[in-house]
Write a protein that holds these residues in place. Structure first.
Motif, PDB file in Angstrom:
ATOM      1  N   LEU A   3      16.690   5.140  -2.700  1.00  0.00           N
ATOM      2  CA  LEU A   3      16.783   3.716  -3.041  1.00  0.00           C
ATOM      3  C   LEU A   3      17.586   3.607  -4.329  1.00  0.00           C
ATOM      4  O   LEU A   3      17.514   4.483  -5.188  1.00  0.00           O
ATOM      5  N   HIS A   4      18.327   2.526  -4.432  1.00  0.00           N
ATOM      6  CA  HIS A   4      19.120   2.341  -5.647  1.00  0.00           C
ATOM      7  C   HIS A   4      18.876   0.934  -6.212  1.00  0.00           C
ATOM      8  O   HIS A   4      18.822  -0.035  -5.477  1.00  0.00           O
ATOM      9  N   LEU A  22       9.690  -0.867  -5.400  1.00  0.00           N
ATOM     10  CA  LEU A  22       9.278   0.501  -5.058  1.00  0.00           C
ATOM     11  C   LEU A  22       7.794   0.545  -4.671  1.00  0.00           C
ATOM     12  O   LEU A  22       7.411   1.213  -3.721  1.00  0.00           O
ATOM     13  N   LYS A  23       6.980  -0.230  -5.408  1.00  0.00           N
ATOM     14  CA  LYS A  23       5.544  -0.275  -5.079  1.00  0.00           C
ATOM     15  C   LYS A  23       5.348  -0.740  -3.644  1.00  0.00           C
ATOM     16  O   LYS A  23       4.529  -0.210  -2.906  1.00  0.00           O
ATOM     17  N   LYS A  24       6.122  -1.759  -3.264  1.00  0.00           N
ATOM     18  CA  LYS A  24       6.016  -2.311  -1.919  1.00  0.00           C
ATOM     19  C   LYS A  24       6.371  -1.237  -0.888  1.00  0.00           C
ATOM     20  O   LYS A  24       5.664  -1.055   0.102  1.00  0.00           O
ATOM     21  N   ILE A  39       2.908   5.985 -10.259  1.00  0.00           N
ATOM     22  CA  ILE A  39       4.320   5.632 -10.169  1.00  0.00           C
ATOM     23  C   ILE A  39       4.551   4.232 -10.741  1.00  0.00           C
ATOM     24  O   ILE A  39       5.516   3.996 -11.476  1.00  0.00           O
ATOM     25  N   ALA A  40       3.650   3.311 -10.414  1.00  0.00           N
ATOM     26  CA  ALA A  40       3.798   1.932 -10.899  1.00  0.00           C
ATOM     27  C   ALA A  40       3.867   1.926 -12.422  1.00  0.00           C
ATOM     28  O   ALA A  40       4.760   1.314 -13.010  1.00  0.00           O
ATOM     29  N   ILE A  41       2.959   2.641 -13.055  1.00  0.00           N
ATOM     30  CA  ILE A  41       2.894   2.620 -14.519  1.00  0.00           C
ATOM     31  C   ILE A  41       4.102   3.327 -15.135  1.00  0.00           C
ATOM     32  O   ILE A  41       4.784   2.775 -16.001  1.00  0.00           O
TER      33      ILE A  41
END
Lengths: 139, 437
Positions: A3-4, A22-24, A39-41
């Protein structure tokens, strides 16, 4: 899969959109909640840092079944002393940024805490690259 | 929690297949298929948004009818405090409770009384310091379900305490059983503003079996109750109230958190709740102690099964609380409930629902995701909803998961028709050899 994302400079309204997307994606892939949290943090912190310090930049994400790799690149001012920046409480944030609730000096320590691998390479006047890896071991 | 059950139902003949509900559903659980709105069971959180936005009134929440109380020998009503806000000129709770009892109940207990006990328990539990902060209230079942579907990383922040309605039902049964009545003969009915509570009562989260035997919609009994109250002889008013104004405050956003006196955020409306949860997921707000998130605007007073406008109801409740606070204005009764006999804490852990997952096999999910990203680039991106999916991205998912075609998009179809028309013109211009020349 890769992903970019392009992160726009000085734009607080859309800051964090790449992390949101990205979370989605991770939820669509059925990644375990604790890994999503890490990852979210870590990515959110890194993305926000990019907006605050480095006039934006690019984010490339590589998702593999066993590992998520995130690479954030900017052509900002660079970090003169990475070890110092890694310390809790160290901050270079202006009042404007602090008023928005950012810049408490926990950004990089939080990124380290919430990743399995963190590498920051930086050259003053050239830019900074932050690489984050989070393992997604299957339960 | 049962993955496949929800309390929202479609009244098919009323549905005109418009895009109102699909566009507003917070979990993108609805699609229009063959001209009718179809709800994805695994994604519905029972928030009732589709009921509120449907102009054809084609959505309803499944609740029990008043007749259902006849299945029990001893009938108990436990009204949500929101009920009191439905009457803008009655501030004496006893009048409302007497009217409610006259609908055919043997006893009436206020859920707001249990709300006080839940507050007490919550404060104690948080002060022990073993909960992950900020602690998210578990009172709104739609928000809890939303978290298990969309924010699984936050499950560990959910307060592991049963909602006041559940506690009240258990307390009521204990209290009445002490009078020598068999527990099986006692039917406890929640008088509800909320569409999600029936699901919670049939397939509860946090506990094995709910003590609530039925859920009756406030809207369903409103007209009957109103006329009963209006014809009530004031001297026949029974003293039934036994709650404090703090418990009644739970009907409105902020009531629960104010009661805890903790550093809290009170947020209402699913979209606003999602914004706060998003921040939490990013590791923010860790200094906050408590988050009260309610799916309905204004809190439970804005619930889909209410009659009065939520903001008007809020005003009415404010006046009712002022009345309650005035010394001696509201007569209350002392009832000895036994909180020690009731289990306040969850006995069953919450689990992530993975309803957004594209495939159980991550390799396959990755393949699907790549296809979706490609399709999203091709689609117009204006999210019109005419294809029956709420957004272009949702259509891309539906195509990849099967069930939709790219031609469901009117723009893609038009462009294909245009190509075809051009091809036909070009074919038509190719005359046969016998005519040429």
């Amino acid at each position: 899969m890769t992903l970019h994302y392009d992160v726009i400079e000085d734009d607080f309204i859309s800051a964090g959109e790449a992390s949101s997307d990205l979370k989605k994606v991770l939820k669509q892939l059925g990644i375990a909640p604790d890994i999503i949290r890490k990852i979210a943090i870590s990515m959110y912190e890194a993305e926000i840092n990019m907006v605050i310090h480095a006039n934006g930049g690019t984010i490339d994400v590589e998702i593999k079944p066993d590992k998520i790799y995130i690479c954030l690149k900017d052509t900002g001012p660079g970090i003169p002393d990475i070890d110092l920046a890694m310390q809790e409480g160290f901050s270079t944030a202006t009042d404007k940024i602090r008023d928005l609730g950012f810049g408490a000096g926990m950004g990089i320590p939080n990124m380290k805490k919430n990743s399995d691998f963190l590498k920051i390479t930086s050259e003053v006047g050239v830019g900074t690259t932050v690489e984050i890896e989070v393992d997604c071991a299957k339960e | 929690m049962n993955k496949g059950y929800h309390s929202i139902e479609l009244i098919e003949k009323k549905c005109i297949g418009c895009t109102s509900c699909i566009k507003r559903c917070p979990t993108e659980a609805i699609r229009v298929r063959s001209g009718k709105a179809l709800i994805n069971h695994e994604r519905c959180i029972d928030c009732g948004m589709c009921i509120k936005v449907c102009e054809s009134h084609a959505k309803k929440a499944v609740t029990d009818s008043l007749a259902a109380i006849k299945n029990f020998k001893y009938k108990v009503a436990i009204p949500a405090p929101t009920l009191y806000g439905q009457f803008d000129k009655i501030f004496n709770v006893n009048i409302i409770l007497t009217g409610l009892k006259q609908l055919g109940f043997d006893e009436v207990f206020e859920v707001s009384r249990a709300a006080d006990l839940v507050t007490e328990y919550t404060v104690k539990l948080i002060s022990e310091g073993n909960l992950k902060k900020p602690v998210i209230s578990s009172a709104c079942p739609a928000v809890v379900k939303l978290i298990t579907i969309k924010y699984p990383a936050l499950i560990e922040n959910i307060l592991p305490v049963n909602a006041p309605v559940e506690i009240m039902a258990a307390l009521a049964k204990g209290y009445i059983a002490k009078k020598g009545i068999n527990k099986e003969d006692i039917g406890v009915f929640f008088i509800s503003p909320c569409a999600a509570k029936r699901t919670q009562c049939l397939y509860p989260f946090g506990l094995e079996k709910s003590e609530v035997d039925g859920v009756i919609s406030i809207a369903d009994i409103y007209i009957k109750l109103r006329s009963l109250i209006h014809s009530l002889n004031l001297k026949d008013t029974e003293v039934l109230a036994h709650s404090t104004f703090k418990g009644v405050s739970w009907a409105v956003t902020g009531g629960e958190s104010e009661g805890t006196k903790l550093d809290s955020i009170a947020v209402d409306g699913v979209e606003n709740v999602m914004n706060v949860l998003e921040e939490l997921e990013n590791g923010h707000l860790e200094e906050i102690e408590f988050i009260e998130g309610l799916a309905c605007t204004g809190g439970c007073v804005g619930g889909p099964l209410t009659v009065a406008n939520g903001f008007v109801a809020k005003n009415s409740l404010q006046k009712l609380k002022t009345f309650m606070k005035r010394d001696g204005a509201l007569k209350t009764r002392e009832i000895e409930l036994n909180p020690q006999s009731v289990n306040f804490e969850f006995t069953k852990p919450l689990h992530p629902q993975y309803s957004l997952m594209l495939d159980k096999d991550m390799g396959k999910a990755l393949e699907k995701l790549a296809k979706i990203k490609q399709l999203v680039k091709e689609l117009p991106g204006i999210d019109c909803g005419a294809c029956g999916s709420p957004t272009c991205e949702a259509l891309a998912q539906d195509i990849v998961n099967g069930g939709s075609n790219i031609e469901d998009c009117v723009f893609m179809l038009r462009s294909k028709v245009k190509d075809m028309a051009q091809a036909m013109v070009s074919l038509a211009s190719k005359l046969p050899q016998t005519i040429q020349g």
